[in-house]
Each structure stands twice: as C-alpha cells, then as structure tokens.
Scaffold this motif. Structure first.
Motif, mmCIF file in Angstrom:
data_model
loop_
_atom_site.group_PDB
_atom_site.id
_atom_site.type_symbol
_atom_site.label_atom_id
_atom_site.label_comp_id
_atom_site.label_asym_id
_atom_site.label_seq_id
_atom_site.Cartn_x
_atom_site.Cartn_y
_atom_site.Cartn_z
ATOM 1 N N ASN A 41 1.082 -1.082 0.052
ATOM 2 C CA ASN A 41 -0.022 -0.074 0.061
ATOM 3 C C ASN A 41 0.932 1.661 0.256
ATOM 4 O O ASN A 41 2.089 1.081 0.198
ATOM 5 C CB ASN A 41 -1.227 -0.574 1.509
ATOM 6 C CG ASN A 41 -0.705 0.363 2.445
ATOM 7 O OD1 ASN A 41 0.567 0.829 2.507
ATOM 8 N ND2 ASN A 41 -0.662 -0.485 3.118
ATOM 9 N N LEU A 42 0.331 2.086 -0.378
ATOM 10 C CA LEU A 42 0.844 3.531 -0.093
ATOM 11 C C LEU A 42 1.673 4.407 0.936
ATOM 12 O O LEU A 42 2.266 4.636 1.208
ATOM 13 C CB LEU A 42 0.072 4.973 -1.012
ATOM 14 C CG LEU A 42 -0.214 4.565 -2.303
ATOM 15 C CD1 LEU A 42 -1.453 5.712 -2.969
ATOM 16 C CD2 LEU A 42 0.806 3.832 -3.172
ATOM 17 N N THR A 43 1.056 4.259 1.928
ATOM 18 C CA THR A 43 2.401 4.058 3.463
ATOM 19 C C THR A 43 3.047 3.292 3.746
ATOM 20 O O THR A 43 3.844 3.699 3.835
ATOM 21 C CB THR A 43 0.591 4.228 4.398
ATOM 22 O OG1 THR A 43 -0.725 4.557 4.303
ATOM 23 C CG2 THR A 43 1.069 5.058 5.567
ATOM 24 N N TYR A 44 2.651 1.845 3.459
ATOM 25 C CA TYR A 44 3.843 0.748 4.116
ATOM 26 C C TYR A 44 4.623 0.346 2.833
ATOM 27 O O TYR A 44 5.782 -0.473 3.247
ATOM 28 C CB TYR A 44 2.583 -0.531 4.918
ATOM 29 C CG TYR A 44 1.731 -0.122 6.158
ATOM 30 C CD1 TYR A 44 2.621 0.548 6.408
ATOM 31 C CD2 TYR A 44 1.352 -1.316 6.251
ATOM 32 C CE1 TYR A 44 1.296 1.027 7.980
ATOM 33 C CE2 TYR A 44 0.031 -0.668 7.087
ATOM 34 C CZ TYR A 44 0.438 0.260 8.395
ATOM 35 O OH TYR A 44 -0.304 0.359 9.297
ATOM 36 N N ARG A 106 3.879 -0.350 14.031
ATOM 37 C CA ARG A 106 4.814 0.286 13.969
ATOM 38 C C ARG A 106 4.367 2.190 13.854
ATOM 39 O O ARG A 106 5.299 3.168 14.063
ATOM 40 C CB ARG A 106 4.434 0.568 12.059
ATOM 41 C CG ARG A 106 2.957 0.707 11.547
ATOM 42 C CD ARG A 106 3.576 -0.223 10.162
ATOM 43 N NE ARG A 106 3.634 0.771 9.514
ATOM 44 C CZ ARG A 106 4.545 1.100 8.430
ATOM 45 N NH1 ARG A 106 5.420 -0.450 8.735
ATOM 46 N NH2 ARG A 106 5.148 1.976 7.925
ATOM 47 N N ASP A 107 3.177 2.510 14.573
ATOM 48 C CA ASP A 107 3.286 3.562 14.282
ATOM 49 C C ASP A 107 2.338 4.140 16.023
ATOM 50 O O ASP A 107 1.497 5.220 16.207
ATOM 51 C CB ASP A 107 1.903 4.281 13.802
ATOM 52 C CG ASP A 107 2.150 4.293 11.919
ATOM 53 O OD1 ASP A 107 2.538 4.327 11.645
ATOM 54 O OD2 ASP A 107 1.164 3.417 11.020
ATOM 55 N N LYS A 214 -7.977 -2.591 -2.153
ATOM 56 C CA LYS A 214 -8.478 -1.380 -1.818
ATOM 57 C C LYS A 214 -8.219 0.383 -2.055
ATOM 58 O O LYS A 214 -7.142 0.462 -2.540
ATOM 59 C CB LYS A 214 -7.901 -1.101 -0.310
ATOM 60 C CG LYS A 214 -8.532 -0.151 0.913
ATOM 61 C CD LYS A 214 -7.318 -0.381 2.499
ATOM 62 C CE LYS A 214 -8.392 -0.520 3.529
ATOM 63 N NZ LYS A 214 -7.459 0.159 4.453
ATOM 64 N N LEU A 215 -9.012 0.994 -2.570
ATOM 65 C CA LEU A 215 -9.163 2.281 -3.225
ATOM 66 C C LEU A 215 -9.460 3.275 -1.837
ATOM 67 O O LEU A 215 -10.107 2.553 -1.247
ATOM 68 C CB LEU A 215 -10.718 2.410 -3.998
ATOM 69 C CG LEU A 215 -10.182 1.740 -5.127
ATOM 70 C CD1 LEU A 215 -11.451 1.807 -6.163
ATOM 71 C CD2 LEU A 215 -9.300 1.563 -6.042
ATOM 72 N N ALA A 216 -9.048 4.094 -2.688
ATOM 73 C CA ALA A 216 -9.138 5.981 -1.417
ATOM 74 C C ALA A 216 -9.677 7.000 -1.981
ATOM 75 O O ALA A 216 -9.603 6.854 -2.978
ATOM 76 C CB ALA A 216 -7.166 6.557 -0.969
ATOM 77 N N TYR A 226 -4.750 2.403 -3.561
ATOM 78 C CA TYR A 226 -4.493 2.372 -1.876
ATOM 79 C C TYR A 226 -3.082 1.606 -2.057
ATOM 80 O O TYR A 226 -2.561 1.783 -2.045
ATOM 81 C CB TYR A 226 -5.016 3.111 -0.820
ATOM 82 C CG TYR A 226 -4.762 2.889 -0.181
ATOM 83 C CD1 TYR A 226 -3.137 4.672 0.385
ATOM 84 C CD2 TYR A 226 -4.470 1.996 0.821
ATOM 85 C CE1 TYR A 226 -2.889 4.355 1.413
ATOM 86 C CE2 TYR A 226 -3.844 2.231 1.781
ATOM 87 C CZ TYR A 226 -2.362 3.079 2.608
ATOM 88 O OH TYR A 226 -2.375 3.105 3.644
#
Lengths: 238, 302
Positions: A41-44, A106-107, A214-216, A226
């Motif tokens: 995903n775009l974050t991890y 992680r967060d 998953k779409l954002a 996403y």
C-alpha cells in the motif's frame, strides 16, 4: 467514563450472543487454517502477513471463529467472531458479534473495534449489515492513556458476497464488497473489494487463494489505488 | 413476460438517466470519480507540484506583531454565489494583525466555478495599508471532474510549507499537504517525513499542518464522505505527534470537531458554504500559545 464504556462494550460484545444462542456440545466440523499473504500500500510499501484462523462450530445454532494476523509491517491483529444462527426455510439468518484488537506498533496506536451485524446466507449469496464502534488508544499504554482514548461511537459495517457455485461445492469463486474482514474493520466509507476461491483436495484439506483491493477516496468521488493484498493458504477440517 | 421486459427497460433508462444527470456538464458530483478518479493521482500531482516548488522555493512571511492572527476557512463551495467567500477575504484583508489566511480546500463546489471564485477574489479591494497572503490546499471538490489543470493554474502547487516570522525573529512553520483523494500518497508522505525531520533541527515556535481530509469519524456529521484509510490515519498521527506538530487544521466534514491526540490538537473547521445554516471561520492567534475561536458568518447572506 471512557473506561466504563469500554468495559460495558466489551462485556456486552462477549456475552450477549452467548446468551442468545442455545449452546450445546458441538457435533459439526472444526477447522484450522494457515495463510500467508503479500501486501502493498501507499503507506507501508510492501509487506507480508501470516494468518491463523480457527473455526469452531459449537452446534448448528452457534459457531465461533478466532483469527490472528502478524505482519512484517509491524502490526498485529487478534479477533473473535461469535455467531448465533437460525436456519430458515430458505437460507440461514445469523447474528455476528465481532471483537477485534489491532496493535499498530509501527505507528504506536491500538485500535479496538466491536461490530454487531445481522446476516443472511444463501447458496450463492451472503449479505451482512450492522454497526460498529471503535476505540483508538495511543501506545505505549500509560496512566494518561485512558484520557487519551479516542472514541468513534457509531459506524456501519457491511458485506455483500456472491459465489459462482453453491457454497457447499468442492470448488468455488466469490466476489465480495465489504468494509471488514477477519483482520480489519474499516470505516463505512472505505469499502474493500475481494476476489477469492477455494478447492477441496479431499474431505480434510481445502486450499484457498484470494485477493483484496483497497481504493482511497471513493467517497471523495476521486478514487485511486491505495493498496492490495494477495493471500494463499490451506485449511484443515477435522 | 412483456410487462417484465417493460419494467426492466424502464428501470435501465432510469439508472442511465440518473448516471447522465450525475455526470453531465451541470452535475455537482463526479460519479465516475467514485471508481476511477478523473484527475491525476496524488503521486502524479506531487511530481507536477515539485517542479514548481523546486523552481520557486517556499515562502517566509513577516508578521506585523509577535501575537499575529491567522484566518482559517474551509469548504466555501463557491458556485454562482460567493457571498461568504468574499466576506472572508475582505475581513482578513482589513485585519492589521493578519499576515496570512488559509483555505483548507473545497474552495469551489464543482466544475466550471474556478473563474467565479477567482473573479470574486479579485473584486475584493486590496488593502493598501498592509500586505497579506492567502494560502490554499486542494479539496476533493476542487479536483474531481478533471479539474486539476484548472486548480494548478490558480494555485500552482498542491503541497508546500510557509514560515511566518515575528518581529523578534520567532518562527512558526505551516506545512500544507494535499489529501484531496483521501490519501497523501507515498511520495508526499516521504516529503512530510523529510520536512518534519528538517523542522526538528530548526527552532520553530509552533508547527501547524493544514490539509483538507480529517482523521476521525467521531459523530454522524460527516455524511457520506470518506477519511484516510486506517493505515494512513495512524501513520500520519504518529508522524505528526513524533515531530512536535502542535495542531492539524482540516475541513471536509463541514462540522466542527476538536480531538486531542497526545500533545497535538486536531481541529476540523466548520464549512463556509453560502447555503449552510451554521457557517464559521476560525480565527487563530499565534503567540506563545495558539489560541483559537470560531466566528459565525451566519448573518452574511446573499
């Protein structure tokens, strides 16, 4: 106050379905499954998951499922689902109570979700709709944490799943739209898309393969990719 | 049988008619964008904005006093009327203590209204007694219906920071980032990390993050608008709290919500849409502490 709410929500979530169901010694098939997954995903970025699920059908009116996920992205999920079931002339009506804890180490956040839903299951279709609430807690847990809890008191959960063959078939393919699975309950305006299938090798072993997208921003009316996950594994039925 | 076919055809025409109405030239909602966004993705918008940012750098503004004011509004949804939008501009331009105003997105409502928005902005007389700047960030309404090229024509970039320096040399950092897709994307997330790591080494008095999409869904006011994904919610909260961000200002919800996350305050500002019955803007005083109040503009009507 938040602590009281937390205790009440947890207590209700755990015991209400048990009270509703007529629990008797089980006479159906228990199963355990192991899955590995690759996700991006775009974050991890890229990550891998390892899942263990246990399905415990206490009797024909009540079953339970427990799920655990560990991830190389350093988050961990444990969840339990409790389901009283009512067989109808056509299909099966069920209630589902879902409790899920997700440690996003992680967060440095922890996410507790309680979801209560009603579902209707037929040979080719599953439909489920209900409500959820969420408590977000910053980590590490300290004396201040109770005051720092963030409550999202009302949200909706839903699941619509269609199968190409009857669900009792030895192989099947399904398409699903939902904002929840065994390892995550998203907010209601964050749907996820699933495509999956299974194949029964014999009466004990079933292999599964599934994908999730998953779409954002779907309800920003500006949807973009996403993240996605691919998951494969085997289930052993006792 | 014939009746069933008629019912099916009638229903199909109704659905097609609804889709055409929802996507046509006068539509307010980009229903195609619900499944495939019609503007470039966030990482592409980031790259395009980077070219501008690399050429022009980031701004430092001079505050007239130590405790200066920032006017913050969001979700003006400008259409054929711009009453509260022009009132907001006129108000901050005539406040001698205000060096900068911030718009948190959804400046216009839908396609074809950027010209109205900009004409209204230009029509408000400049205040010769002072210099001020309006900073903006894109909301989802600003970029759907393929509106990104128009947005960039007026606002040049989707991410940036600006610094406000007081007469005694104290500096406040404002980080503005694009969340108009409900995600910050991977490249912008990296830029946020690098910017906040750089900020750690500076001596900023306050750090404020400004964007459109808000973090939480704590009440039913949100209607049918999405947040960030869960993964991104926690990643951003952790990033901001780790690097001493004092406040996050956002819009999108149209309804005020204030949430404390560790030592950071997340504020969702009310909308300023002409049709709204409870419109407010936020007036912030940046001093040793950050004080804020919400000012009603319900009396300002077309």
């Amino acid at each position: 106050m938040k602590k009281i709410f937390f205790i009440l929500a947890f207590g209700f979530g755990l015991f209400a379905p048990m009270a509703m169901a007529q629990v008797q010694p089980g006479d159906t098939t228990y199963s355990v499954s192991l899955h590995v997954g690759y996700g991006h995903n775009l974050t991890y970025g890229s990550y891998a998951n390892f899942d263990i699920d246990a399905y415990l059908p206490i009797n024909k009116h009540f079953d339970m499922q427990a799920s655990v996920r560990t991830s190389t992205a350093n988050f961990y999920t444990a969840g339990v689902q409790l389901r009283p079931k009512f067989v109808l002339p056509v299909g099966e009506l069920y209630l589902e109570d879902r409790l899920m804890m997700r440690w996003v180490n992680r967060d440095s956040f922890r996410d507790f979700v309680h979801a209560f839903s009603v579902g209707y299951k037929m040979q080719y279709v599953n439909v489920q709709v209900g409500m959820s609430n969420r408590i977000i807690t910053p980590l590490p847990y300290t004396n201040r944490s109770e005051d720092e809890m963030i409550l999202e008191p009302f949200d909706a959960v839903y699941r619509v799943e269609a199968f190409v063959r009857p669900q009792t078939s030895p192989w099947n393919i399904s398409l699903c739209l939902s904002n929840m699975d065994n390892y995550q309950v998203e907010r209601m305006w964050q749907p996820m898309f699933y495509l999956g299938g299974w194949y029964d090798i014999n009466e004990h072993w079933r292999v599964r393969l599934s994908g999730k997208m998953k779409l954002a921003g779907m309800f920003h009316l500006n949807a973009h990719y996403y993240g996605a996950e691919l998951r494969a594994g085997a289930e052993y039925r006792f | 049988m014939k009746k069933n076919i008629q019912i099916c055809l009638g229903s199909l025409l109704l659905v097609l008619g609804s889709i055409f109405t929802a996507c046509g030239p006068e539509a307010r909602l980009d229903m195609v964008g619900m499944f495939a966004g019609t503007s470039p993705k966030i990482d592409e918008r980031f790259e395009e904005s980077k070219v501008y940012n690399d050429q022009h750098g980031f701004t430092t503004l001079q505050a007239p006093v130590e405790d200066y004011r920032v006017y913050v509004c969001t979700d003006t949804h400008v259409t054929k009327t711009q009453t509260r939008w022009t009132y907001f501009i006129d108000t901050y331009r005539h406040d001698p203590l205000c060096p900068v105003a911030v718009h948190l997105g959804d400046i216009i409502d839908a396609q074809n209204y950027f010209d109205e928005m900009y004409s209204a902005y230009q029509a408000v007389p400049l205040n010769p007694a002072k210099k001020d700047t309006l900073m903006a960030v894109a909301g989802n309404h600003d970029i759907y219906f393929k509106q990104w090229p128009e947005y960039i024509k007026y606002f040049k970039t989707c991410y940036y920071y600006f610094i406000v320096e007081t007469p005694s040399g104290k500096k406040d950092l404002f980080v503005v980032y694009d969340s108009a897709d409900g995600t910050v994307g991977s490249k912008q997330l990296q830029w946020l990390r690098e910017t906040l790591e750089w900020a750690d080494k500076q001596d900023f008095r306050h750090i404020v993050a400004c964007t459109h999409t808000h973090f939480f869904k704590r009440d039913g006011s949100q209607g049918h608008t999405s947040n960030y994904t869960q993964e991104e919610t926690y990643a951003l909260l952790n990033l901001f709290t780790q690097h001493g961000v004092d406040m996050v200002w956002s819009g999108h919800d149209h309804s005020r919500e204030i949430t404390q996350v560790k030592d950071m305050t997340c504020i969702v500002v009310d909308s300023m849409k002409d049709e709204d019955k409870k419109p407010f803007y936020m007036l912030v005083t940046m001093g040793e502490k950050i004080d804020y109040e919400f000012v009603s503009v319900a009396d300002i009507q077309k």
